[in-house]
Design a protein around this motif. Structure first.
Motif, PDB file in Angstrom:
ATOM      1  N   LEU A   7     -43.017 -15.161  35.099  1.00 54.87           N
ATOM      2  CA  LEU A   7     -42.180 -16.278  35.552  1.00 54.87           C
ATOM      3  C   LEU A   7     -42.896 -17.615  35.414  1.00 54.87           C
ATOM      4  O   LEU A   7     -42.312 -18.601  34.958  1.00 54.87           O
ATOM      5  CB  LEU A   7     -41.752 -16.063  37.001  1.00 54.87           C
ATOM      6  N   VAL A   8     -44.160 -17.661  35.821  1.00 59.56           N
ATOM      7  CA  VAL A   8     -44.879 -18.943  35.719  1.00 59.56           C
ATOM      8  C   VAL A   8     -45.072 -19.326  34.248  1.00 59.56           C
ATOM      9  O   VAL A   8     -44.999 -20.503  33.891  1.00 59.56           O
ATOM     10  CB  VAL A   8     -46.199 -18.939  36.538  1.00 59.56           C
ATOM     11  N   ALA A   9     -45.260 -18.330  33.387  1.00 64.85           N
ATOM     12  CA  ALA A   9     -45.358 -18.617  31.948  1.00 64.85           C
ATOM     13  C   ALA A   9     -44.021 -19.100  31.399  1.00 64.85           C
ATOM     14  O   ALA A   9     -43.975 -20.023  30.576  1.00 64.85           O
ATOM     15  CB  ALA A   9     -45.833 -17.368  31.194  1.00 64.85           C
ATOM     16  N   VAL A  62     -43.570 -14.416  44.561  1.00 60.70           N
ATOM     17  CA  VAL A  62     -42.496 -13.432  44.660  1.00 60.70           C
ATOM     18  C   VAL A  62     -42.871 -12.448  45.760  1.00 60.70           C
ATOM     19  O   VAL A  62     -44.026 -12.371  46.187  1.00 60.70           O
ATOM     20  CB  VAL A  62     -42.248 -12.709  43.315  1.00 60.70           C
ATOM     21  N   SER A  63     -41.876 -11.678  46.210  1.00 60.88           N
ATOM     22  CA  SER A  63     -42.156 -10.726  47.286  1.00 60.88           C
ATOM     23  C   SER A  63     -41.294  -9.485  47.146  1.00 60.88           C
ATOM     24  O   SER A  63     -40.335  -9.458  46.360  1.00 60.88           O
ATOM     25  CB  SER A  63     -41.900 -11.384  48.642  1.00 60.88           C
ATOM     26  N   ILE A  64     -41.642  -8.495  47.951  1.00 59.36           N
ATOM     27  CA  ILE A  64     -40.853  -7.279  48.063  1.00 59.36           C
ATOM     28  C   ILE A  64     -41.028  -6.723  49.469  1.00 59.36           C
ATOM     29  O   ILE A  64     -42.127  -6.780  50.023  1.00 59.36           O
ATOM     30  CB  ILE A  64     -41.259  -6.238  47.001  1.00 59.36           C
ATOM     31  N   ASP A  87     -46.997  -8.544  37.121  1.00 55.59           N
ATOM     32  CA  ASP A  87     -46.561  -8.894  35.768  1.00 55.59           C
ATOM     33  C   ASP A  87     -45.365  -9.836  35.818  1.00 55.59           C
ATOM     34  O   ASP A  87     -45.306 -10.827  35.077  1.00 55.59           O
ATOM     35  CB  ASP A  87     -46.212  -7.623  34.989  1.00 55.59           C
ATOM     36  N   SER A  88     -44.409  -9.556  36.687  1.00 53.32           N
ATOM     37  CA  SER A  88     -43.215 -10.393  36.789  1.00 53.32           C
ATOM     38  C   SER A  88     -43.541 -11.806  37.266  1.00 53.32           C
ATOM     39  O   SER A  88     -43.018 -12.788  36.724  1.00 53.32           O
ATOM     40  CB  SER A  88     -42.198  -9.756  37.729  1.00 53.32           C
ATOM     41  N   VAL A 124     -43.641 -13.046  26.200  1.00 50.73           N
ATOM     42  CA  VAL A 124     -43.700 -11.611  26.438  1.00 50.73           C
ATOM     43  C   VAL A 124     -45.131 -11.233  26.789  1.00 50.73           C
ATOM     44  O   VAL A 124     -46.086 -11.839  26.302  1.00 50.73           O
ATOM     45  CB  VAL A 124     -43.210 -10.790  25.222  1.00 50.73           C
ATOM     46  N   THR A 125     -45.281 -10.238  27.637  1.00 51.18           N
ATOM     47  CA  THR A 125     -46.602  -9.771  28.036  1.00 51.18           C
ATOM     48  C   THR A 125     -47.284  -9.118  26.847  1.00 51.18           C
ATOM     49  O   THR A 125     -46.734  -8.216  26.229  1.00 51.18           O
ATOM     50  CB  THR A 125     -46.499  -8.737  29.181  1.00 51.18           C
ATOM     51  N   SER A 126     -48.504  -9.568  26.544  1.00 51.18           N
ATOM     52  CA  SER A 126     -49.290  -8.909  25.500  1.00 51.18           C
ATOM     53  C   SER A 126     -50.479  -8.156  26.096  1.00 51.18           C
ATOM     54  O   SER A 126     -51.018  -7.250  25.465  1.00 51.18           O
ATOM     55  CB  SER A 126     -49.757  -9.912  24.441  1.00 51.18           C
TER      56      SER A 126
END
Length: 142
Positions: free
Chosen positions: A71-73, A41-43, A66-67, A83-85
């Motif tokens: 996404l890969v998960a 991903v990029s920005i 995190d994003s 969900v992020t733990s």
């Protein structure tokens, strides 16, 4: 954006459309590459992404990392939610302009947990930040 998944999952057009209306779109994140092995991903750094000393805000790094890991998960578990733990961040070098690319991959997966890592780099490849994340696999509501 490239889709490397031979199975046709994910529906990239759908994800892009939905993402634009979420925090992802608000921040200005873009999909570069999505596959079962890795996500990029990029920005494009804008003035509103900077902190008070004029460098990319750590929260923007954390959001991208995190994003990308999420996404890969998600690609690994298309029939479930993740969900992020846990998210661990390491900030290595400042960046103030240009584009940042984040590459994420899975490093371990079990029935209910997925461990990932990601690296944020400048356009010339310099490492800016990296992180690890653990994602909890939860059942989608019926």
């Amino acid at each position: 954006m490239k889709a490397n998944s031979g199975s046709g999952y994910p529906d990239l057009e759908y994800w892009e459309k939905i993402a634009k209306t979420t925090f992802w779109g608000f921040v200005g994140c873009e999909f570069e590459e999505l596959s079962e092995q890795k996500v990029i991903v990029s920005i494009d750094i804008k003035p509103h992404h900077l902190n008070l000393i004029g460098i990319l805000h750590g929260g923007v790094h954390a959001t991208l990392i995190d994003s990308a890991m999420g996404l890969v998960a998600m690609i690994a578990r298309p029939q479930e939610n993740v969900v992020t733990s846990n998210l661990t961040m390491n900030y290595v070098a400042p960046i103030a302009n240009g584009k940042v690319f984040v590459t994420a991959e899975i490093i371990h997966s079990s029935r209910k947990m997925i461990s990932t890592q990601a690296f944020a780099r400048s356009e010339n490849g310099d490492l800016c930040a990296f992180g690890t994340g653990t994602f909890r696999v939860i059942n989608k509501p019926v």
